[in-house]
Design a protein around this motif. Structure first.
Motif, PDB file in Angstrom:
ATOM      1  N   CYS A  15       0.828  -1.195   0.000  1.00  0.00           N
ATOM      2  CA  CYS A  15       0.000   0.000   0.000  1.00  0.00           C
ATOM      3  C   CYS A  15       0.866   1.250   0.000  1.00  0.00           C
ATOM      4  O   CYS A  15       2.097   1.182   0.039  1.00  0.00           O
ATOM      5  N   GLN A  20      -4.231   3.444   4.210  1.00  0.00           N
ATOM      6  CA  GLN A  20      -4.595   2.288   3.393  1.00  0.00           C
ATOM      7  C   GLN A  20      -4.376   0.989   4.151  1.00  0.00           C
ATOM      8  O   GLN A  20      -5.205   0.074   4.089  1.00  0.00           O
ATOM      9  N   LEU A  24      -7.214  -1.914   4.820  1.00  0.00           N
ATOM     10  CA  LEU A  24      -7.083  -3.304   4.385  1.00  0.00           C
ATOM     11  C   LEU A  24      -7.228  -4.267   5.560  1.00  0.00           C
ATOM     12  O   LEU A  24      -7.924  -5.288   5.459  1.00  0.00           O
ATOM     13  N   THR A  28     -10.675  -6.535   5.899  1.00  0.00           N
ATOM     14  CA  THR A  28     -10.454  -7.972   5.759  1.00  0.00           C
ATOM     15  C   THR A  28     -10.960  -8.714   6.987  1.00  0.00           C
ATOM     16  O   THR A  28     -11.699  -9.711   6.879  1.00  0.00           O
ATOM     17  N   ILE A 125      -2.606  -8.242  -1.282  1.00  0.00           N
ATOM     18  CA  ILE A 125      -3.576  -7.165  -1.511  1.00  0.00           C
ATOM     19  C   ILE A 125      -2.795  -5.912  -1.879  1.00  0.00           C
ATOM     20  O   ILE A 125      -1.934  -5.458  -1.122  1.00  0.00           O
ATOM     21  N   ALA A 127      -3.009  -1.937  -2.729  1.00  0.00           N
ATOM     22  CA  ALA A 127      -3.870  -0.764  -2.577  1.00  0.00           C
ATOM     23  C   ALA A 127      -3.246   0.432  -3.285  1.00  0.00           C
ATOM     24  O   ALA A 127      -2.048   0.708  -3.128  1.00  0.00           O
ATOM     25  N   ALA A 155      -7.320  -3.114  -4.239  1.00  0.00           N
ATOM     26  CA  ALA A 155      -8.099  -2.098  -3.529  1.00  0.00           C
ATOM     27  C   ALA A 155      -7.718  -0.742  -4.104  1.00  0.00           C
ATOM     28  O   ALA A 155      -6.579  -0.307  -3.950  1.00  0.00           O
ATOM     29  N   TRP A 164     -13.232   6.097   1.619  1.00  0.00           N
ATOM     30  CA  TRP A 164     -13.776   4.845   2.151  1.00  0.00           C
ATOM     31  C   TRP A 164     -14.141   4.994   3.627  1.00  0.00           C
ATOM     32  O   TRP A 164     -15.147   4.431   4.079  1.00  0.00           O
ATOM     33  N   LEU A 258     -15.199   0.617  -3.310  1.00  0.00           N
ATOM     34  CA  LEU A 258     -15.220  -0.081  -2.026  1.00  0.00           C
ATOM     35  C   LEU A 258     -16.075  -1.343  -2.098  1.00  0.00           C
ATOM     36  O   LEU A 258     -15.688  -2.398  -1.577  1.00  0.00           O
ATOM     37  N   PHE A 261     -14.158  -4.161  -3.630  1.00  0.00           N
ATOM     38  CA  PHE A 261     -13.145  -4.754  -2.760  1.00  0.00           C
ATOM     39  C   PHE A 261     -13.782  -5.687  -1.742  1.00  0.00           C
ATOM     40  O   PHE A 261     -13.259  -6.783  -1.472  1.00  0.00           O
TER      41      PHE A 261
END
Length: 280
Positions: A15, A20, A24, A28, A125, A127, A155, A164, A258, A261
């Protein structure tokens, strides 16, 4: 179902900043916990810290939780230092027979950095804020290898991470309600939309704009009109409060990416912990 004897699912986070990273981690965990509750997999909610581990590229024992991520700003330097069998790595300058652009090369380097680790993560992941340029998401998607060597989730907060957080804001007291209402009636802040309902219409530049996502988040939460990202010590409480209502986030987050994701987490990450069809 018993805990996985192979150890926790290792989820690597790549990220741009700590905001961020906090997004995440909390999203998650919240998606996994909700799916576990709906399936009656109480063992997973009770042992989540043992079954789900977040990491960076090369985390060491004792690494603080807020450093368990990989910052995208380090891709070029780390790739230049990468050696496979003692030799530096050279990527093919072509992709599908055409020259690979700078962004494509950047993301290919990132994936390879994780792929060649002695113990690659189970999930990566990535971002990346769009910064108001939706094409950045398309560039990132197009650059991902097919088929991917890892399970890769994307993301891409549009226009940036703070949007977000704002999607999850609901006033809790008269002061917070007044702050939200001020965006409708205060000439200095007046917007032609409700930022919590349409966070994708906020902006990431210029910072002086009343639509600046960082400023709007601070105004809503703290009554502070400055434009700056959340402090590291503010992020846990912000994330706990603003990222827990998944239905609200999904409803408000379609255009800010969003919702997508959350869908990726449910359809691709959750089955790695809870095999079988998702809860209806």
């Amino acid at each position: 179902m018993a805990p996985d004897p192979r150890g926790p699912l290792r989820v690597a986070l790549a990220c741009e900043d700590q905001a961020q990273r906090s997004l995440l981690v909390h999203l998650t965990r919240n998606v996994v916990e909700r799916e576990a509750r709906e399936r009656g997999a109480h063992w997973l909610t009770d042992l989540l810290d043992e079954q789900l581990a977040f990491c960076g590229l090369r985390d060491h024992e004792g690494t603080p939780a807020h450093l368990r991520c990989y910052l995208l700003q380090n891709i070029t330097e780390d790739f230049q230092a990468l050696r496979i069998q003692g030799r530096p790595v050279r990527l093919n300058a072509l992709r599908d027979g055409r020259p690979a652009g700078a962004e494509t090369q950047r993301w290919r380097r990132l994936v390879l950095l994780f792929e060649v680790q002695p113990v690659p993560p189970d999930v990566l992941i990535v971002a990346l804020d769009t910064d108001g340029y939706p094409e950045r998401r398309a560039e990132l998607e197009a650059a991902m290898p097919s088929p991917p060597p890892l399970c890769i989730l994307l993301a891409t907060p549009h226009p940036e991470a703070e949007a977000w957080f704002i999607a999850g804001f609901e006033p809790r007291d008269p002061r917070e309600q007044a702050r939200l209402e001020a965006f409708k009636r205060d000439p200095a802040r007046k917007l032609n939309f409700v930022p919590t309902e349409e966070p994708h219409r906020l902006t990431s530049h210029p910072n002086e704009a009343p639509t600046d996502a960082k400023r709007v988040l601070r105004l809503l939460m703290f009554g502070d009109a400055t434009s700056r990202p959340p402090d590291l010590d503010e992020l846990p409480a912000l994330s706990e409060r603003l990222l827990s209502n998944l239905e609200l986030l999904s409803r408000r987050g379609e255009a800010s990416h969003l919702t997508d994701f959350l869908h990726q987490l449910r359809k691709r990450l959750v089955p790695l912990l809870l095999p079988g069809p998702p809860h209806a």
